[in-house]
Design a protein around this motif. Structure first.
Motif, PDB file in Angstrom:
ATOM      1  N   UNK A 103      -3.528   3.700  -1.025  1.00  0.00           N
ATOM      2  CA  UNK A 103      -3.684   3.258  -2.027  1.00  0.00           C
ATOM      3  C   UNK A 103      -3.677   1.603  -1.992  1.00  0.00           C
ATOM      4  N   UNK A 104      -4.240   1.123  -2.132  1.00  0.00           N
ATOM      5  CA  UNK A 104      -3.834  -0.561  -2.589  1.00  0.00           C
ATOM      6  C   UNK A 104      -4.626  -0.947  -3.471  1.00  0.00           C
ATOM      7  N   UNK A 144      -1.517  13.289 -11.240  1.00  0.00           N
ATOM      8  CA  UNK A 144      -1.186  11.117 -10.131  1.00  0.00           C
ATOM      9  C   UNK A 144      -2.932  11.133  -9.620  1.00  0.00           C
ATOM     10  N   UNK A 145      -3.408  12.103  -9.343  1.00  0.00           N
ATOM     11  CA  UNK A 145      -4.823  11.940  -8.730  1.00  0.00           C
ATOM     12  C   UNK A 145      -5.830  11.624  -9.523  1.00  0.00           C
ATOM     13  N   UNK A 146      -5.586  12.296 -10.571  1.00  0.00           N
ATOM     14  CA  UNK A 146      -6.610  12.297 -11.754  1.00  0.00           C
ATOM     15  C   UNK A 146      -6.132  10.499 -11.656  1.00  0.00           C
ATOM     16  N   UNK A 163     -12.537   2.309 -11.564  1.00  0.00           N
ATOM     17  CA  UNK A 163     -12.792   1.232 -12.251  1.00  0.00           C
ATOM     18  C   UNK A 163     -13.573   0.058 -11.532  1.00  0.00           C
ATOM     19  N   UNK A 164     -12.418   0.487  -9.620  1.00  0.00           N
ATOM     20  CA  UNK A 164     -12.915  -0.834  -8.815  1.00  0.00           C
ATOM     21  C   UNK A 164     -11.759  -1.791  -8.403  1.00  0.00           C
ATOM     22  N   UNK A 165     -10.516  -0.560  -9.609  1.00  0.00           N
ATOM     23  CA  UNK A 165      -8.960  -1.606  -9.170  1.00  0.00           C
ATOM     24  C   UNK A 165      -8.187  -1.244  -8.401  1.00  0.00           C
ATOM     25  N   UNK A 166      -7.963   0.158  -7.082  1.00  0.00           N
ATOM     26  CA  UNK A 166      -7.346   0.385  -5.939  1.00  0.00           C
ATOM     27  C   UNK A 166      -8.999   0.811  -4.813  1.00  0.00           C
ATOM     28  N   UNK A 167      -8.458   0.802  -4.306  1.00  0.00           N
ATOM     29  CA  UNK A 167      -9.074   1.119  -3.373  1.00  0.00           C
ATOM     30  C   UNK A 167      -8.436   2.284  -2.370  1.00  0.00           C
ATOM     31  N   UNK A 168      -9.138   3.254  -1.177  1.00  0.00           N
ATOM     32  CA  UNK A 168      -8.665   3.827  -1.125  1.00  0.00           C
ATOM     33  C   UNK A 168      -9.024   4.004   0.406  1.00  0.00           C
ATOM     34  N   UNK A 169      -8.259   4.372   1.383  1.00  0.00           N
ATOM     35  CA  UNK A 169      -8.658   4.704   2.525  1.00  0.00           C
ATOM     36  C   UNK A 169      -8.022   6.020   2.644  1.00  0.00           C
ATOM     37  N   UNK A 170      -7.851   6.288   3.994  1.00  0.00           N
ATOM     38  CA  UNK A 170      -6.951   7.543   4.966  1.00  0.00           C
ATOM     39  C   UNK A 170      -7.062   7.453   6.847  1.00  0.00           C
ATOM     40  N   UNK A 206       0.770  -1.480  -0.035  1.00  0.00           N
ATOM     41  CA  UNK A 206       0.153   0.301   0.180  1.00  0.00           C
ATOM     42  C   UNK A 206       1.075   0.896   0.214  1.00  0.00           C
ATOM     43  N   UNK A 207       0.153   2.304  -0.609  1.00  0.00           N
ATOM     44  CA  UNK A 207       1.111   4.038  -0.978  1.00  0.00           C
ATOM     45  C   UNK A 207       0.396   4.472  -0.979  1.00  0.00           C
ATOM     46  N   UNK A 208       0.868   5.681  -0.582  1.00  0.00           N
ATOM     47  CA  UNK A 208       0.433   7.284  -0.729  1.00  0.00           C
ATOM     48  C   UNK A 208       0.605   7.991  -1.452  1.00  0.00           C
ATOM     49  N   UNK A 209       0.438   8.827  -2.090  1.00  0.00           N
ATOM     50  CA  UNK A 209       0.614   9.634  -2.587  1.00  0.00           C
ATOM     51  C   UNK A 209       1.468   9.936  -3.341  1.00  0.00           C
ATOM     52  N   UNK A 210       2.389  10.301  -2.198  1.00  0.00           N
ATOM     53  CA  UNK A 210       3.734  11.287  -2.038  1.00  0.00           C
ATOM     54  C   UNK A 210       4.778   9.739  -2.414  1.00  0.00           C
TER      55      UNK A 210
END
Length: 107
Positions: free
Chosen positions: A78-79, A54-56, A64-71, A36-40
């Motif tokens: 992202x994972x 990258x955010x776009x 598309x359901x290929x990536x999940x995000x969690x805050x 899992x990685x963050x945007x930075x």
């Protein structure tokens, strides 16, 4: 094909494959294969200065359901959403299993 189409519409399946049509998005998926990685972190590893670009692409991958995000705090991580990859794999495998290649009928 019955099981895949009963859970996802053709538009949803096409969206997943469309998300793979951009090399940068494929690179993002490759980076997320192992952790899992963050945007930075993604920006740094991809050599991209603008996180908005990258955010776009992450938005397209999420939709598309290929990536999940969690805050977590102020960071978003992202994972991969592996079940969606299974759906895509099953969709393609159904063509191999259930599509006989019959010659065209003469017109």
């Amino acid at each position: 094909m019955q099981t895949v189409l009963s859970t996802q519409t053709p538009i949803e399946i096409a969206s997943s494959f469309h998300a793979l049509s951009e090399p940068l998005r494929v690179q993002v998926l490759e980076l997320l294969r192992t952790q899992e990685l963050c945007v930075c972190d993604l920006c740094e590893r991809l050599g991209i200065a603008q996180s908005s670009k990258l955010s776009f692409h992450l938005k397209i991958l999420r939709e598309a359901g290929l990536v999940r995000s969690r805050q977590e705090g102020r960071w978003i991580y992202y994972s991969l959403n592996l079940p969606q990859f299974v759906v895509m794999e099953q969709y393609l495998a159904d063509f191999r299993r259930t599509s006989p290649m019959l010659p065209a009928r003469p017109c």
